[in-house]
Design a protein around this motif. Sequence first.
Motif, PDB file in Angstrom:
ATOM      1  N   LYS A 237       0.844  -1.201   0.000  1.00 23.82           N
ATOM      2  CA  LYS A 237       0.000   0.000   0.000  1.00 23.82           C
ATOM      3  C   LYS A 237       0.875   1.245   0.000  1.00 23.82           C
ATOM      4  O   LYS A 237       1.962   1.254   0.577  1.00 23.82           O
ATOM      5  CB  LYS A 237      -0.907   0.026   1.237  1.00 23.82           C
ATOM      6  CG  LYS A 237      -1.937   1.149   1.241  1.00 23.82           C
ATOM      7  CD  LYS A 237      -2.784   1.111   2.497  1.00 23.82           C
ATOM      8  CE  LYS A 237      -3.960   2.092   2.398  1.00 23.82           C
ATOM      9  NZ  LYS A 237      -3.530   3.477   2.143  1.00 23.82           N
ATOM     10  N   TYR A 268      -6.872  -3.755   7.694  1.00 22.49           N
ATOM     11  CA  TYR A 268      -5.974  -3.581   6.549  1.00 22.49           C
ATOM     12  C   TYR A 268      -5.483  -4.923   6.007  1.00 22.49           C
ATOM     13  O   TYR A 268      -4.464  -4.975   5.317  1.00 22.49           O
ATOM     14  CB  TYR A 268      -4.771  -2.734   6.963  1.00 22.49           C
ATOM     15  CG  TYR A 268      -4.919  -1.246   6.690  1.00 22.49           C
ATOM     16  CD1 TYR A 268      -6.158  -0.631   6.746  1.00 22.49           C
ATOM     17  CD2 TYR A 268      -3.813  -0.458   6.383  1.00 22.49           C
ATOM     18  CE1 TYR A 268      -6.294   0.728   6.518  1.00 22.49           C
ATOM     19  CE2 TYR A 268      -3.931   0.897   6.149  1.00 22.49           C
ATOM     20  CZ  TYR A 268      -5.177   1.488   6.220  1.00 22.49           C
ATOM     21  OH  TYR A 268      -5.309   2.837   5.985  1.00 22.49           O
ATOM     22  N   GLN A 270      -6.380  -6.568   3.597  1.00 22.79           N
ATOM     23  CA  GLN A 270      -6.321  -6.592   2.131  1.00 22.79           C
ATOM     24  C   GLN A 270      -4.959  -6.143   1.601  1.00 22.79           C
ATOM     25  O   GLN A 270      -4.610  -6.442   0.451  1.00 22.79           O
ATOM     26  CB  GLN A 270      -7.416  -5.690   1.560  1.00 22.79           C
ATOM     27  CG  GLN A 270      -7.289  -4.224   1.975  1.00 22.79           C
ATOM     28  CD  GLN A 270      -8.414  -3.369   1.440  1.00 22.79           C
ATOM     29  OE1 GLN A 270      -8.691  -3.373   0.242  1.00 22.79           O
ATOM     30  NE2 GLN A 270      -9.088  -2.644   2.326  1.00 22.79           N
ATOM     31  N   TYR A 271      -4.185  -5.430   2.427  1.00 25.13           N
ATOM     32  CA  TYR A 271      -2.862  -4.963   1.998  1.00 25.13           C
ATOM     33  C   TYR A 271      -1.746  -5.892   2.473  1.00 25.13           C
ATOM     34  O   TYR A 271      -0.571  -5.603   2.262  1.00 25.13           O
ATOM     35  CB  TYR A 271      -2.607  -3.549   2.532  1.00 25.13           C
ATOM     36  CG  TYR A 271      -3.688  -2.567   2.146  1.00 25.13           C
ATOM     37  CD1 TYR A 271      -3.934  -2.260   0.813  1.00 25.13           C
ATOM     38  CD2 TYR A 271      -4.475  -1.954   3.120  1.00 25.13           C
ATOM     39  CE1 TYR A 271      -4.938  -1.369   0.452  1.00 25.13           C
ATOM     40  CE2 TYR A 271      -5.480  -1.060   2.776  1.00 25.13           C
ATOM     41  CZ  TYR A 271      -5.707  -0.773   1.442  1.00 25.13           C
ATOM     42  OH  TYR A 271      -6.699   0.108   1.092  1.00 25.13           O
TER      43      TYR A 271
END
Length: 316
Positions: A237, A268, A270-271
């Motif tokens: 990210k 977070y 997803q990162y």
Amino acid sequence: MISKFMLQDMNSFNSAIFGQDFNCDFLYLSGGLDWGNVPASHNTYNYPGQIGDTFSSTKINNRDITVEGYVFYTLSKDEQNLYLRDEWNDYAYSKIKQKKKILNELINPQHTLRFIINDYYIEGKPSSTPQYGTEEGDNNVYFCKFMFSIFCANPMFKKIVDSQTVLSGDYGGFHFPFILQDNMGYIIGTRINYLMLIVENEGDVAVGGEIKLTAKAEIVNPVIENILTGEYIKINKTLQQGEVITINTVDGEEKGITGYYQGVTRDYLQYWDFSNSWFKFEAGSTMIGYSTDNGSESELEVVVTINPAKYGLEEM
């Protein structure tokens, strides 16, 4: 030998002092406090023709702590003057009953209790309510014997104050009283910046920790690496100024990754780079480094917080 400790109910936050002198709330004598031990289960395997076995894994098990002591009450000088001598026993017994009520409320099997010993603590739940003496010699108007056990699912002693290591960050340099003088420069703050730093774990076992990343400017794909093992944590990210990422590698419900930006906290995951490792900090020294894809390491504040865990305390 530990001669005094505090026992605190982590649900109600009521507490009491247990010790070996009459200034404490509850008294225990030498031998009345058993901290138990930490049993281990070893798993092994072998092959045909192998002599002996090979260790495959070790499981650290639970701990039971047992306290055996006395509910007591001694009249102060003022109380002795306030009551007639033949009323002292009845008055003291009424106070003993009040203290038994406090102990009954404190030793609640549904609540988590914390033993606090100087800078360390250990937590568990009562295996039962307090057991009181049944013979007159152990339960009378002068004192009442009690016993209770605490089951500690996690058998380790932890520090009350976490240990913190700053890999990069700002330290204040402005202190009061502050005297202005002509033709002199002043240090308002100092910034430290390391690409590698040693995280010290003074405990007996490897522990997870909290890694907090704070962006002072745009940060692209920050990486935190355990230099000795090669394990790393990469966040895929681009962080904006003021964005904060908190990575928790502590075993249990706390493990995870969250982000905070513009007043909003959210997950977070997803990162998270799936080649990452939820690495731990070994007992002793762990060398940690960090980097970014856009060379902005000087704009990234990194703080590592751990809580060392010990099998036992030196005072035991």
